[in-house]
Design an enzyme around this catalytic site. Structure first.
Site, PDB file in Angstrom:
ATOM      1  N   LYS A   1       8.576 -45.658 -30.999  1.00  0.00           N
ATOM      2  CA  LYS A   1       7.709 -44.651 -30.386  1.00  0.00           C
ATOM      3  C   LYS A   1       7.715 -43.302 -31.115  1.00  0.00           C
ATOM      4  O   LYS A   1       6.741 -42.568 -31.081  1.00  0.00           O
ATOM      5  CB  LYS A   1       8.103 -44.444 -28.917  1.00  0.00           C
ATOM      6  CG  LYS A   1       7.719 -45.601 -28.017  1.00  0.00           C
ATOM      7  CD  LYS A   1       8.062 -45.301 -26.579  1.00  0.00           C
ATOM      8  CE  LYS A   1       7.535 -46.391 -25.676  1.00  0.00           C
ATOM      9  NZ  LYS A   1       7.763 -46.113 -24.260  1.00  0.00           N
TER      10      LYS A   1
ATOM     11  N   ASP B   1       2.591 -42.956 -21.313  1.00  0.00           N
ATOM     12  CA  ASP B   1       3.735 -43.075 -20.394  1.00  0.00           C
ATOM     13  C   ASP B   1       3.734 -41.922 -19.386  1.00  0.00           C
ATOM     14  O   ASP B   1       3.970 -42.119 -18.200  1.00  0.00           O
ATOM     15  CB  ASP B   1       5.060 -43.045 -21.181  1.00  0.00           C
ATOM     16  CG  ASP B   1       5.367 -44.390 -21.833  1.00  0.00           C
ATOM     17  OD1 ASP B   1       4.838 -45.414 -21.354  1.00  0.00           O
ATOM     18  OD2 ASP B   1       6.130 -44.413 -22.807  1.00  0.00           O
TER      19      ASP B   1
HETATM   20  P1  NAP Z   1      15.657 -44.409 -25.278  1.00  0.00           P
HETATM   21  O1  NAP Z   1      14.771 -43.468 -26.033  1.00  0.00           O
HETATM   22  O2  NAP Z   1      16.534 -45.332 -26.035  1.00  0.00           O
HETATM   23  O3  NAP Z   1      16.579 -43.513 -24.298  1.00  0.00           O
HETATM   24  C1  NAP Z   1      17.469 -44.086 -23.438  1.00  0.00           C
HETATM   25  C2  NAP Z   1      18.317 -43.016 -22.743  1.00  0.00           C
HETATM   26  O4  NAP Z   1      19.147 -43.723 -21.839  1.00  0.00           O
HETATM   27  C3  NAP Z   1      19.191 -42.213 -23.657  1.00  0.00           C
HETATM   28  O5  NAP Z   1      19.127 -40.851 -23.312  1.00  0.00           O
HETATM   29  C4  NAP Z   1      20.596 -42.751 -23.384  1.00  0.00           C
HETATM   30  O6  NAP Z   1      21.576 -41.743 -23.312  1.00  0.00           O
HETATM   31  C5  NAP Z   1      20.490 -43.307 -22.007  1.00  0.00           C
HETATM   32  N1  NAP Z   1      21.405 -44.453 -21.879  1.00  0.00           N
HETATM   33  C6  NAP Z   1      21.269 -45.675 -22.466  1.00  0.00           C
HETATM   34  N2  NAP Z   1      22.296 -46.465 -22.103  1.00  0.00           N
HETATM   35  C7  NAP Z   1      23.121 -45.735 -21.307  1.00  0.00           C
HETATM   36  C8  NAP Z   1      24.317 -45.994 -20.629  1.00  0.00           C
HETATM   37  N3  NAP Z   1      24.925 -47.184 -20.683  1.00  0.00           N
HETATM   38  N4  NAP Z   1      24.853 -45.003 -19.878  1.00  0.00           N
HETATM   39  C9  NAP Z   1      24.264 -43.793 -19.802  1.00  0.00           C
HETATM   40  N5  NAP Z   1      23.099 -43.485 -20.412  1.00  0.00           N
HETATM   41  C10 NAP Z   1      22.534 -44.441 -21.169  1.00  0.00           C
HETATM   42  O7  NAP Z   1      14.802 -45.311 -24.308  1.00  0.00           O
HETATM   43  P2  NAP Z   1      13.350 -45.022 -23.697  1.00  0.00           P
HETATM   44  O8  NAP Z   1      12.297 -45.349 -24.670  1.00  0.00           O
HETATM   45  O9  NAP Z   1      13.344 -43.667 -23.080  1.00  0.00           O
HETATM   46  O10 NAP Z   1      13.280 -46.155 -22.541  1.00  0.00           O
HETATM   47  C11 NAP Z   1      14.115 -46.088 -21.440  1.00  0.00           C
HETATM   48  C12 NAP Z   1      13.690 -47.125 -20.410  1.00  0.00           C
HETATM   49  O11 NAP Z   1      12.416 -46.812 -19.907  1.00  0.00           O
HETATM   50  C13 NAP Z   1      13.606 -48.548 -20.955  1.00  0.00           C
HETATM   51  O12 NAP Z   1      14.267 -49.400 -20.057  1.00  0.00           O
HETATM   52  C14 NAP Z   1      12.128 -48.838 -20.963  1.00  0.00           C
HETATM   53  O13 NAP Z   1      11.850 -50.207 -20.768  1.00  0.00           O
HETATM   54  C15 NAP Z   1      11.646 -48.011 -19.788  1.00  0.00           C
HETATM   55  N6  NAP Z   1      10.220 -47.656 -19.829  1.00  0.00           N
HETATM   56  C16 NAP Z   1       9.451 -48.038 -18.789  1.00  0.00           C
HETATM   57  C17 NAP Z   1       8.120 -47.720 -18.781  1.00  0.00           C
HETATM   58  C18 NAP Z   1       7.229 -48.127 -17.647  1.00  0.00           C
HETATM   59  O14 NAP Z   1       6.017 -48.095 -17.830  1.00  0.00           O
HETATM   60  N7  NAP Z   1       7.738 -48.484 -16.508  1.00  0.00           N
HETATM   61  C19 NAP Z   1       7.558 -47.003 -19.853  1.00  0.00           C
HETATM   62  C20 NAP Z   1       8.397 -46.619 -20.898  1.00  0.00           C
HETATM   63  C21 NAP Z   1       9.729 -46.955 -20.872  1.00  0.00           C
HETATM   64  P3  NAP Z   1      22.309 -41.117 -24.612  1.00  0.00           P
HETATM   65  O15 NAP Z   1      21.438 -39.973 -25.002  1.00  0.00           O
HETATM   66  O16 NAP Z   1      23.624 -40.696 -24.112  1.00  0.00           O
HETATM   67  O17 NAP Z   1      22.377 -42.195 -25.639  1.00  0.00           O
END
Ligand code: NAP
Length: 523
Positions: free
Chosen positions: A320, A356
């Site tokens: 992204k 999003d």
């Molecule tokens: P990302 O950029 O990888 O960010 C993930 C965040 O989660 C990071 O800040 C990370 O913290 C935190 N994290 C991950 N594992 C963790 C853990 N075990 N404990 C504490 N914090 C943790 O991911 P993203 O693109 O934002 O996506 C996040 C989620 O949103 C995904 O599951 C995705 O499928 C979902 N999503 C859903 C939609 C929808 O339409 N419903 C749309 C977009 C995304 P750190 O900074 O500490 O690493």
């Protein structure tokens, strides 16, 4: 080139018309005498976002100059603009970089000259169309030639002559101006109004008119005798084999383009996007398909998208942010968020958008008012950025909570909001809690980013995860008496916004949701 006039009254409708018109037409006319709510700057940027190359004409007529259908007559009367107001609108249009402004010859030399000077000071980017409208009749060809020369003397970049056809012969007089303009090396737009003038509308372009006008749809006609874009296209194809001979800067190439769409990510096997988007495309009657591609080299995938003329793509983890560097243009909102999730392929030029934040915003707004409320956002990744942007845009107060301090603090600085470490979450009180981390996603369905007792006191809890439909944090929230907002709704709304960007059409969101719900509840 076919020009579609934007005639809707209210902001939301205007912006929707703009997107649809940009997907079809070679040129857009903003009718500032009919549009009531939207600001010129917002409309111009909406056109540019949808198609960077489409020319924009800004027009503001008064009643004497506009041959309106009954539907628009009262509206024009109600919002009659003074000559000063009209001038200000046209001046703004020049400042905002419109490609053309349209002013009546009858407004007089002084005003035309003033506008010409502003255009020159702005580097001559905006060209002036000087118009003559006769809503009663078509004068003789020699009279029309005199009017033509008055406009040339006023240094018109484009001369526009529009008269009312009382008889079929009147079409011939007006069309007769076209070779005359060519001889004088003068750009011209000319056609007749009224039912008897339709023949000039379908012939004008082939006789040498710079463009012809067509309505976006029935009921949106900006002048009497105007036919719809789809009708004009059919006539053009039947009469002139238009695909070979005429320039439709956007629509023809869009037509040659496949209606296929892709998901670019790694991994993609778990994604419900193909199921949801194919259901929507089928229901809309779009012939193309949406397929998921697990990608290791994003640049190569984007080249392939150009080469195969794929109309659009969804972009997911981990591309992204990386994708932004590789696209031809990025929407302003996506730039502010710092991530894209959607690509529109406009004739080989790839434009990035973020839907999003819209998906998240629609989901929250359907449940609660955002303005003045506090939102705890867990996470500091791409989705957290979209959530921050959405909440701030609607006047809410976000608080970032994240596991890693450094990432959280950087985001807090960028978006100007407070930051807490995840372990301190119980210290905060807010109206709504939003989980944007992947914690709790299938198969880890017994995990939550926070302890159950940290959830008490929130009115709403939202999870962006939609698999499972009810994550642990949402189950805990229900037990704590909070109302819950689902990641599925966000997923459906962000997907629907993608379909609108790709096809210009509103999909059936309920049906999209039902398709995903059915699949997830089978597990
Ligand atoms: P990302 O950029 O990888 O960010 C993930 C965040 O989660 C990071 O800040 C990370 O913290 C935190 N994290 C991950 N594992 C963790 C853990 N075990 N404990 C504490 N914090 C943790 O991911 P993203 O693109 O934002 O996506 C996040 C989620 O949103 C995904 O599951 C995705 O499928 C979902 N999503 C859903 C939609 C929808 O339409 N419903 C749309 C977009 C995304 P750190 O900074 O500490 O690493």
């Amino acid at each position: 080139m076919i020009c579609i006039p934007i005639t809707a009254r209210y902001r939301q409708h205007v912006l929707k018309e703009i997107i649809l018109a940009c997907l079809k037409a070679g040129c857009i006319e903003l009718r500032m005498d009919l549009i009531e709510e939207a600001s010129l700057s917002e409309m111009i940027s909406a056109v540019r976002k949808t198609s960077a190359s489409i020319p924009i004409i800004v027009t503001c007529r008064n009643q004497e100059e506009a041959s309106l259908t009954d539907r628009f007559k009262n509206r024009l009367l109600m919002q009659k603009k003074s000559p000063g107001e009209k001038m200000r609108i046209l001046e703004d249009a020049i400042q905002l970089g419109a490609d053309y402004i349209d002013i009546e010859l009858a407004e007089g030399s002084q005003r035309i000259k003033a506008l010409r000077n502003i255009c020159a000071r702005r580097g001559g980017r905006t060209k002036i169309i000087i118009s003559y409208h006769n809503l009663q009749k078509t004068p003789s060809l020699s009279s029309l030639k005199k009017i033509f020369h008055q406009m040339v003397d006023e240094k018109a970049d484009v001369v526009k002559i529009v008269t009312f056809a009382r008889s079929p012969d009147d079409n011939l007089k007006v069309l007769g101006l076209m070779p005359y303009a060519k001889k004088n090396a003068q750009k011209i737009i000319a056609f007749c109004l009224g039912d008897k003038g339709r023949i000039s509308r379908v012939s004008a372009e082939f006789m040498g008119s710079m463009l012809s006008f067509a309505a976006l749809d029935y009921g949106a006609e900006s002048a009497s005798g105007q036919i719809t874009f789809d009708e004009l296209k059919i006539v053009n194809e039947a009469l002139y084999g238009v695909k070979k001979n005429i320039a439709y800067p956007v629509s023809s190439q869009t037509e040659n383009q496949s209606q296929n769409y892709v998901l670019l990510g790694n991994p993609t096997h778990q994604s419900m996007s193909p199921l949801m988007h194919n259901a929507a495309l089928t229901e809309l009657g779009v012939a193309g398909r949406y397929n998921a591609f697990c990608v290791s080299d994003l640049n190569a995938a984007l080249q392939g998208m150009r080469g195969m003329n794929i109309r659009g793509a969804s972009v997911t983890i981990p591309f992204k942010v990386e994708a932004m560097e590789m696209l031809d243009d990025i929407d302003d909102d996506a730039l502010k968020i710092g991530a894209i999730n959607t690509i529109v392929n406009n004739n080989g030029r790839l434009f990035g958008y973020n839907t999003d934040w819209r998906g998240l915003l629609t989901t929250i707004k359907q449940a609660m008012t955002i303005r003045g409320k506090k939102f705890v956002i867990i996470g500091a990744g791409g989705t957290a950025r979209a959530a921050l942007f959405a909440v701030l845009k609607e006047g809410g107060h976000p608080i970032i909570v994240n596991r890693s301090k450094e990432k959280g603090e950087i985001l807090a600085k960028i978006f100007g909001c407070p930051f807490y470490e995840l372990r301190d979450i119980k210290k905060i009180k807010a109206h709504c809690l939003i989980n944007t981390t992947p914690i709790g996603m299938y198969p880890n369905t017994d995990q939550s980013p926070v302890d159950a007792d940290a959830i008490f006191g929130y009115e709403y809890v939202m999870d962006v995860i939609y698999n499972p439909l009810k994550t642990k944090i949402l189950r805990d929230a229900e037990r704590a008496g909070c109302r819950i907002l689902s990641g599925l709704d966000m997923f459906v709304h962000q997907g629907a916004e993608q379909i609108i960007l790709w096809t210009g059409r509103e999909p059936n969101r309920l049906m999209m949701k039902a398709a995903v719900e059915k699949m997830l509840s089978q597990d």
